[in-house]
Design an enzyme around this catalytic site. Sequence first.
Site, PDB file in Angstrom:
ATOM      1  N   GLY B 273     -19.153  14.555 -12.285  1.00 17.41           N
ATOM      2  CA  GLY B 273     -18.675  15.832 -11.765  1.00 17.41           C
ATOM      3  C   GLY B 273     -17.232  16.052 -12.170  1.00 17.41           C
ATOM      4  N   TYR B 475      -1.184  -5.032 -25.120  1.00 17.17           N
ATOM      5  CA  TYR B 475      -1.278  -3.702 -25.711  1.00 17.17           C
ATOM      6  C   TYR B 475      -0.918  -3.827 -27.194  1.00 17.17           C
ATOM      7  CZ  TYR B 475      -0.747   1.425 -25.491  1.00 17.17           C
ATOM      8  OH  TYR B 475      -0.884   2.785 -25.652  1.00 17.17           O
TER       9      TYR B 475
END
Lengths: 570, 570
Positions: B273, B475
């Site tokens: 949704g 990262y």
Amino acid sequence: MIEGVKQQKWWGWGEEGHSYGYKDKPKFAPFVMKKVGVDIALPVKPIPPFSSLDVPPSRLSESLRQTLVGILGETYVQTDDETRVVHAFGKGVRDLVRVRRGELGRVPDVVLYPGTQREVERLVDAVVDADAVLIPFGGGSNIVAALEAEPGESRQVVSVNLGRLNKVLEIDEVSGLAHIQAGVFGPDMEDQLQARGWTMGHHPDSFVWSTLGGWIATRSSGMQSDKYGDIADITRGLTMVMPGRVLELRPLPSTSSGPSVREMVLGSEGRLGIITSAWVNVHRVPEVREIQAYFYPTYADGLKACRQIVESDAEVMMARVSDALETEYIMANGKKGSKLSSLVSKGIQKLMLQKGWDLSQIAMSFVGFEGSKSHVRYTKGIVGKIVRDNGGMGVGKGPGALYDQKKYDTPYLRDFMLDRGLVCDVSETTTPWAYAEQMHTNATGAFYKAMDELGLRGVVFCHLSHSYHSGACQYFTFAINDDSENNLVTYDVAKRAIQQAFMDNHGTVSHHHGVGEEHSPWMEQDISPAGVHIQRTLFEGIDPGRNLNPGKIIHDGAPGISTNSADHMA
Amino acid sequence: MIEGVKQQKWWGWGEEGHSYGYKDKPKFAPFVMKKVGVDIALPVKPIPPFSSLDVPPSRLSESLRQTLVGILGETYVQTDDETRVVHAFGKGVRDLVRVRRGELGRVPDVVLYPGTQREVERLVDAVVDADAVLIPFGGGSNIVAALEAEPGESRQVVSVNLGRLNKVLEIDEVSGLAHIQAGVFGPDMEDQLQARGWTMGHHPDSFVWSTLGGWIATRSSGMQSDKYGDIADITRGLTMVMPGRVLELRPLPSTSSGPSVREMVLGSEGRLGIITSAWVNVHRVPEVREIQAYFYPTYADGLKACRQIVESDAEVMMARVSDALETEYIMANGKKGSKLSSLVSKGIQKLMLQKGWDLSQIAMSFVGFEGSKSHVRYTKGIVGKIVRDNGGMGVGKGPGALYDQKKYDTPYLRDFMLDRGLVCDVSETTTPWAYAEQMHTNATGAFYKAMDELGLRGVVFCHLSHSYHSGACQYFTFAINDDSENNLVTYDVAKRAIQQAFMDNHGTVSHHHGVGEEHSPWMEQDISPAGVHIQRTLFEGIDPGRNLNPGKIIHDGAPGISTNSADHMA
């Protein structure tokens, strides 16, 4: 009984021979008399012998029995009456009352004791192939009716006791992670960890009689969660056996891999499968561990102080505060001549009175500190200032040490009270801080209103038990003087009043006891009808045949605690 | 463009006119030349004008258009080409390369700008009733292909830009909770909060161009997560519009109400949704905020120190450490005469050499401190000792202040590099601490092996960005010298090598970028086939018509990055 697997007594909490004792606590009997009008010194009815129960026979088919024996061996496929009755219930008051009365409901037809992951896989497939119902069982301490079959269940019911899966398999000492089998009980697990210098730091009230898998399946939280986190934080990976599949979630500190499957298993109460092991955060046993006691003029002051402690730079292990009545109860539990009983000694009382405190309103608090010596000193300094800012005073380590020793004994009190015609149980919730005081006022108010309407004497008290940045858990304990055959209806009315107050005051259905059948009626109010739709979609999609602990969390009919009660009392 | 709704440029990151500049950074051009053999001073091909693109016409039916105009008004139902193209992609390198080439794929047929919760409810129902596809859009910073329609989508495609839902609705100052609309961009949200003395403390690299709803839908994490938590911790309640339903999760600090619906919405990337608002933890702006810089002899030393900081009694806001190559890159970004450029000044270099450090191996670290003055002093003391124990040295606040100013500029570098024939992107993962060093070695090794096999020059560097009790996020940023038409295949090979190394070294598919289509091929390796089965069951059960951003997270066919690439390049 299976060797090496602890089993609670069939009629109550914990071990046979272990019970609540009050004779060395001179203030306790007067406290109970004053609050609910019961003389605890009167003789009590003995528990009937097990042989007096009318246990329905096992409906296990010979073919399923043979399959299961083929997987597990005869020893680990138990169909005797006592084993089956012990696995028919948890230990909520509704369970205790019914079992004492011999109202056994739908007793499981067989109890299995798998010893390996592979055995769990094979038995899950066998049970589902036979279209039987599968109910995982840990320590049996559940109080929300998550362990019992639905009353009208016509299929075979299989309870799976995970107690033989009780090993710490591996400790990753660099990462602070341990891989642990799901059936291990709290003390056994901590013994295995602490022998190597580690601790998980998870200590729910049920610790002695609950298991790692049970904690995960119900989203448990321990007394030291302010430091160690809830079980949802502690559990980093897990293995769950599903029909025809095994879910393997490796231990990860954090991940962005879609909707969290880990967080779907947490709290799933057997509806998705059987948790067999988990990777959990573990910590080095701290250098210093200390629980300090404080008093506040009122519970509201204590709540505010706990909130300020969470907001502050101090990181505490625990911050509890009891309302006035629970403070009185704690005092009444002091042994003669003990630190606790001398706490509100003449000296301290005088000091409180000099400060203008109303002694009937004082609130006792325990705050736990852990870390290096210097860190504990630093943190205590921050907390001490907050206590003083809120008009409180410190009374040292003595009461905290006592609390620490006795913290797992409370559940025995429920059986003791039931022996004496007192129906006792607990309800707990979280709210944002803004609603904590209102929740306390209105939940206790709702209980007393129910007592008035029933014309019964009851007492409810409360403590703040777990704190978070944005709010806290409050834990309510209630006792009602009702020795009638009707006492479960009384319980229902009281429980319903408190739970509805939770909903009406920005609370949740439960902070750490789970949903089971008991809390199911409030799920739509808690997570909204769309939230229930999402959970239902998950359960029905994963388990279209309703073999996995059906009826828990979300009922398939129209749940209501009154109809539950009728079922249970039928 | 809709007034009040920020929009990125169609061909790259952020605003028109804002780009990476290197002319005042004398070491940067030599760094790039040395590492990948590209002269960044050479003239670059201009970006083609938007008018040169061959934008497929909108397939929006007149009947759906009229319905949507009836709900939103003409202004907020946009079908012009540039708006549609901006909403066709995120900002991954695959997106940037394709849009520059005019390979636009399945451009949405209409972009909607609802202004109220009720409008979102009505448009969701209208779109699903018309059997069209619904893709929610926040800041458009996604880099995992979560914003684009499936290539062969024959139904109408509707992109819903939440940018008008940009208000902090309420701050609960007692609980430290704020109710905030999902479409608000980071800086706008922090301005609204900080005007009242509060902060959310969530600062992902994308902060300037990403929204609250996007953070929740992708399980984002900010640079200060060590203190403030990931978005999954910060988000305590939310509202999500589903077809025919609205999910309302009230703000709760913690709850035991079955499988966590909150944690199902987190990371759902539009498949359940549209998130319209959330209740999030907010904190008082701290008295002191300070970022200290340190150097370690090697990255391995820095990793160990970060782990020890997490284990210690210190609670820091951030602990980052860069590997040797990223340290060199940071130095190369120093402006002439700045603190950064003078860091490895003769004096410090001499000190490092005296200590026996190999200057090609040094690792730079930033550690953030927040709280009262005394708390920052206390915490810095603990961290300082850990730094020294690991052979490191502190170099003060200067570089950290610079980092703090420039922390959101890195994404502009990707466009700058692409202008110069360098394909750059990022991949990030978490592992338990025990595998952090191995992950760094093997993920960078896998990248260089891929470069060797392709016969191309590339560079990859890394920092530890977020720490947890049991592990950390690393990262990785990579750049490849490939100006050919084939550069997305090159990208694919490099990305695939790194992602597979994540899987092979106890890592996860992504720590905070989400799954989209890009990471979907590794989902079975990450959460096991049973985990994918659980997610798929949820998506298919909630959205049987495949109207809600289909194909993201779990592909319905047999996903594979090579076929993805073929699709994208077709």
